[in-house]
Design a protein around this motif. Structure first.
Motif, mmCIF file in Angstrom:
data_model
loop_
_atom_site.group_PDB
_atom_site.id
_atom_site.type_symbol
_atom_site.label_atom_id
_atom_site.label_comp_id
_atom_site.label_asym_id
_atom_site.label_seq_id
_atom_site.Cartn_x
_atom_site.Cartn_y
_atom_site.Cartn_z
ATOM 1 N N TYR A 2 0.848 -1.194 0.000
ATOM 2 C CA TYR A 2 0.000 0.000 0.000
ATOM 3 C C TYR A 2 0.880 1.240 0.000
ATOM 4 O O TYR A 2 1.954 1.250 0.620
ATOM 5 C CB TYR A 2 -0.880 0.045 1.248
ATOM 6 N N TYR B 70 -0.837 -10.036 -0.080
ATOM 7 C CA TYR B 70 0.149 -9.734 0.954
ATOM 8 C C TYR B 70 -0.105 -10.671 2.127
ATOM 9 O O TYR B 70 -1.197 -11.235 2.240
ATOM 10 C CB TYR B 70 0.149 -8.251 1.346
ATOM 11 N N HIS C 203 -7.938 -8.652 -2.405
ATOM 12 C CA HIS C 203 -9.098 -7.821 -2.091
ATOM 13 C C HIS C 203 -8.884 -6.359 -2.468
ATOM 14 O O HIS C 203 -7.749 -5.878 -2.546
ATOM 15 C CB HIS C 203 -9.415 -7.900 -0.592
ATOM 16 N N HIS D 298 -10.361 -2.563 -1.032
ATOM 17 C CA HIS D 298 -11.085 -1.889 0.048
ATOM 18 C C HIS D 298 -11.989 -0.813 -0.542
ATOM 19 O O HIS D 298 -11.583 -0.110 -1.485
ATOM 20 C CB HIS D 298 -10.113 -1.193 1.008
HETATM 21 FE FE LIG Z 1 -6.035 -4.684 2.636
#
Ligand SMILES: [Fe+2]
Length: 194
Positions: free
Chosen positions: A105, A134, A140, A142
Protein backbone atom coordinates in the motif's frame (compact mmCIF):
# COMPACT_ATOMS: atom_id res chain seq x y z
CA UNK A 1 -13.03 -11.13 -31.04
CA UNK A 2 -12.95 -11.04 -27.27
CA UNK A 3 -14.29 -7.98 -25.52
CA UNK A 4 -12.02 -5.43 -23.94
CA UNK A 5 -12.38 -3.69 -20.60
CA UNK A 6 -13.44 -0.59 -22.50
CA UNK A 7 -16.09 -2.40 -24.54
CA UNK A 8 -17.58 -3.94 -21.41
CA UNK A 9 -17.51 -0.60 -19.63
CA UNK A 10 -19.10 1.05 -22.65
CA UNK A 11 -21.80 -1.62 -22.66
CA UNK A 12 -22.34 -1.07 -18.96
CA UNK A 13 -22.57 2.70 -19.40
CA UNK A 14 -24.84 2.56 -22.44
CA UNK A 15 -27.60 0.68 -20.68
CA UNK A 16 -31.00 2.32 -20.91
CA UNK A 17 -32.15 4.47 -18.06
CA UNK A 18 -33.18 2.23 -15.25
CA UNK A 19 -36.81 2.06 -14.41
CA UNK A 20 -36.51 2.30 -10.67
CA UNK A 21 -36.96 -1.05 -8.97
CA UNK A 22 -37.45 -2.73 -12.34
CA UNK A 23 -34.21 -4.36 -13.40
CA UNK A 24 -35.61 -6.24 -16.39
CA UNK A 25 -34.43 -3.53 -18.79
CA UNK A 26 -30.92 -3.94 -17.45
CA UNK A 27 -31.02 -7.71 -17.76
CA UNK A 28 -32.26 -7.58 -21.35
CA UNK A 29 -29.76 -4.98 -22.43
CA UNK A 30 -26.75 -6.74 -21.01
CA UNK A 31 -27.35 -10.42 -20.38
CA UNK A 32 -23.63 -10.95 -19.86
CA UNK A 33 -23.61 -8.50 -16.96
CA UNK A 34 -26.11 -9.93 -14.52
CA UNK A 35 -26.79 -8.24 -11.25
CA UNK A 36 -24.59 -9.70 -8.58
CA UNK A 37 -26.98 -9.12 -5.71
CA UNK A 38 -30.66 -9.17 -5.02
CA UNK A 39 -31.54 -5.82 -3.50
CA UNK A 40 -35.31 -6.11 -3.48
CA UNK A 41 -35.75 -8.85 -0.95
CA UNK A 42 -35.35 -6.52 1.99
CA UNK A 43 -32.29 -8.39 3.15
CA UNK A 44 -29.68 -7.49 0.60
CA UNK A 45 -27.58 -4.80 2.24
CA UNK A 46 -23.90 -5.10 1.37
CA UNK A 47 -21.92 -6.56 4.26
CA UNK A 48 -19.52 -4.42 6.21
CA UNK A 49 -15.89 -5.39 6.45
CA UNK A 50 -13.06 -3.82 8.42
CA UNK A 51 -11.02 -0.99 6.91
CA UNK A 52 -7.72 -2.48 8.02
CA UNK A 53 -4.64 -0.43 8.84
CA UNK A 54 -4.00 1.22 5.47
CA UNK A 55 -6.96 3.58 5.00
CA UNK A 56 -6.08 7.24 4.42
CA UNK A 57 -8.68 10.05 4.24
CA UNK A 58 -8.71 12.93 1.76
CA UNK A 59 -8.03 10.88 -1.36
CA UNK A 60 -8.10 12.63 -4.73
CA UNK A 61 -11.16 12.66 -6.98
CA UNK A 62 -9.82 10.13 -9.48
CA UNK A 63 -11.18 7.02 -11.20
CA UNK A 64 -8.10 6.28 -13.32
CA UNK A 65 -5.64 4.81 -10.85
CA UNK A 66 -3.63 2.52 -13.15
CA UNK A 67 -0.90 5.10 -13.97
CA UNK A 68 0.23 4.66 -10.37
CA UNK A 69 1.12 1.02 -11.10
CA UNK A 70 2.13 0.79 -14.75
CA UNK A 71 3.41 -2.78 -14.38
CA UNK A 72 0.21 -4.10 -12.81
CA UNK A 73 -2.43 -6.25 -14.51
CA UNK A 74 -5.21 -3.94 -15.65
CA UNK A 75 -8.71 -4.27 -14.25
CA UNK A 76 -11.83 -2.15 -14.52
CA UNK A 77 -14.22 -2.44 -11.60
CA UNK A 78 -17.71 -1.05 -12.02
CA UNK A 79 -21.21 -1.26 -10.69
CA UNK A 80 -24.23 0.49 -9.25
CA UNK A 81 -25.11 1.80 -5.83
CA UNK A 82 -28.67 0.82 -4.98
CA UNK A 83 -30.92 1.19 -2.02
CA UNK A 84 -32.48 -2.01 -0.75
CA UNK A 85 -35.47 -1.50 -3.03
CA UNK A 86 -33.20 -1.48 -6.11
CA UNK A 87 -33.44 2.25 -6.64
CA UNK A 88 -30.12 3.60 -7.99
CA UNK A 89 -28.50 6.24 -5.79
CA UNK A 90 -26.89 9.08 -7.78
CA UNK A 91 -24.30 11.23 -6.06
CA UNK A 92 -23.11 8.46 -3.75
CA UNK A 93 -19.48 8.62 -2.64
CA UNK A 94 -17.32 5.64 -3.64
CA UNK A 95 -13.80 5.40 -2.33
CA UNK A 96 -11.25 2.69 -3.16
CA UNK A 97 -7.84 1.82 -1.82
CA UNK A 98 -5.79 -1.29 -2.46
CA UNK A 99 -2.38 -2.91 -2.61
CA UNK A 100 -0.21 -2.65 -5.72
CA UNK A 101 1.19 -5.44 -7.90
CA UNK A 102 3.75 -6.15 -5.18
CA UNK A 103 1.26 -6.30 -2.33
CA UNK A 104 2.26 -2.88 -1.00
CA UNK A 105 0.00 0.00 0.00
CA UNK A 106 1.15 3.55 -0.65
CA UNK A 107 1.42 5.00 2.85
CA UNK A 108 3.14 8.23 1.77
CA UNK A 109 0.88 9.44 -1.01
CA UNK A 110 -2.29 8.48 -2.84
CA UNK A 111 -1.16 5.90 -5.36
CA UNK A 112 -4.01 3.39 -5.94
CA UNK A 113 -6.32 5.50 -3.79
CA UNK A 114 -9.19 7.61 -5.06
CA UNK A 115 -12.85 8.51 -4.83
CA UNK A 116 -15.70 9.49 -7.09
CA UNK A 117 -19.46 10.03 -7.00
CA UNK A 118 -22.02 7.84 -8.77
CA UNK A 119 -23.54 9.33 -11.92
CA UNK A 120 -27.21 10.15 -12.47
CA UNK A 121 -27.96 6.45 -12.86
CA UNK A 122 -26.12 5.46 -9.71
CA UNK A 123 -23.10 4.00 -11.54
CA UNK A 124 -19.41 4.08 -10.59
CA UNK A 125 -16.22 2.66 -12.09
CA UNK A 126 -12.47 2.65 -11.48
CA UNK A 127 -9.69 1.76 -13.90
CA UNK A 128 -6.90 0.28 -11.84
CA UNK A 129 -4.69 -2.79 -11.41
CA UNK A 130 -5.13 -6.17 -9.77
CA UNK A 131 -3.86 -6.01 -6.18
CA UNK A 132 -1.24 -8.59 -5.30
CA UNK A 133 -1.49 -10.80 -2.27
CA UNK A 134 0.15 -9.73 0.95
CA UNK A 135 0.77 -11.93 4.00
CA UNK A 136 -2.29 -12.97 5.92
CA UNK A 137 -5.00 -11.95 3.44
CA UNK A 138 -6.68 -13.15 0.29
CA UNK A 139 -6.82 -10.82 -2.73
CA UNK A 140 -9.10 -7.82 -2.09
CA UNK A 141 -10.07 -4.23 -2.76
CA UNK A 142 -11.09 -1.89 0.05
CA UNK A 143 -14.12 0.37 -0.43
CA UNK A 144 -16.12 2.98 1.40
CA UNK A 145 -19.59 3.81 0.09
CA UNK A 146 -21.86 6.60 1.30
CA UNK A 147 -25.23 7.47 -0.16
CA UNK A 148 -26.11 11.17 0.01
CA UNK A 149 -26.87 11.99 3.62
CA UNK A 150 -26.29 8.40 4.69
CA UNK A 151 -23.79 6.65 6.88
CA UNK A 152 -20.54 5.25 5.53
CA UNK A 153 -20.34 1.58 4.55
CA UNK A 154 -16.79 0.23 4.86
CA UNK A 155 -16.25 -3.06 3.07
CA UNK A 156 -14.01 -5.18 0.84
CA UNK A 157 -14.50 -6.93 -2.50
CA UNK A 158 -12.98 -10.27 -3.44
CA UNK A 159 -11.89 -12.23 -6.49
CA UNK A 160 -13.70 -15.43 -7.55
CA UNK A 161 -11.58 -18.54 -7.75
CA UNK A 162 -8.88 -17.12 -5.50
CA UNK A 163 -7.22 -19.97 -3.55
CA UNK A 164 -6.85 -17.83 -0.44
CA UNK A 165 -10.55 -17.05 -0.11
CA UNK A 166 -11.46 -20.21 1.78
CA UNK A 167 -8.95 -19.63 4.56
CA UNK A 168 -9.38 -15.85 4.90
CA UNK A 169 -11.09 -14.84 8.14
CA UNK A 170 -12.71 -11.74 6.59
CA UNK A 171 -13.75 -13.16 3.20
CA UNK A 172 -17.45 -13.52 2.41
CA UNK A 173 -18.84 -14.91 -0.84
CA UNK A 174 -21.50 -12.18 -1.03
CA UNK A 175 -18.63 -9.73 -1.63
CA UNK A 176 -17.24 -11.49 -4.72
CA UNK A 177 -16.80 -9.45 -7.88
CA UNK A 178 -18.58 -10.80 -10.97
CA UNK A 179 -15.40 -11.18 -13.00
CA UNK A 180 -14.84 -11.39 -16.74
CA UNK A 181 -11.58 -11.81 -18.60
CA UNK A 182 -11.23 -9.50 -21.57
CA UNK A 183 -8.67 -9.00 -24.32
CA UNK A 184 -6.81 -6.40 -22.23
CA UNK A 185 -7.37 -7.29 -18.61
CA UNK A 186 -10.18 -8.05 -16.21
CA UNK A 187 -13.62 -6.48 -15.82
CA UNK A 188 -15.26 -6.94 -12.45
CA UNK A 189 -18.75 -5.81 -11.50
CA UNK A 190 -20.26 -5.35 -8.08
CA UNK A 191 -23.42 -3.53 -7.05
CA UNK A 192 -23.42 -2.03 -3.57
CA UNK A 193 -26.68 -1.96 -1.65
CA UNK A 194 -26.71 0.65 1.10
FE1 LIG B 1 -6.03 -4.68 2.64
Amino acid sequence: MSPTRRSLLTAFLSLPLIDAANMSAFAQAAPELPLTQACDDGDGLTLEREAGPFFKPNTPLNRDLYPGSPDGERITVAGFVFDRRCHPLPGSLIEIWHADENGEYDREGFRLRGHQFTDVQGRWWFNTVVPALYPGRTRHFHFKVQRPGGSVLTTQLYFPGEPGNAGDRIFHESLLLDMKETGDGLFGQFDFVV
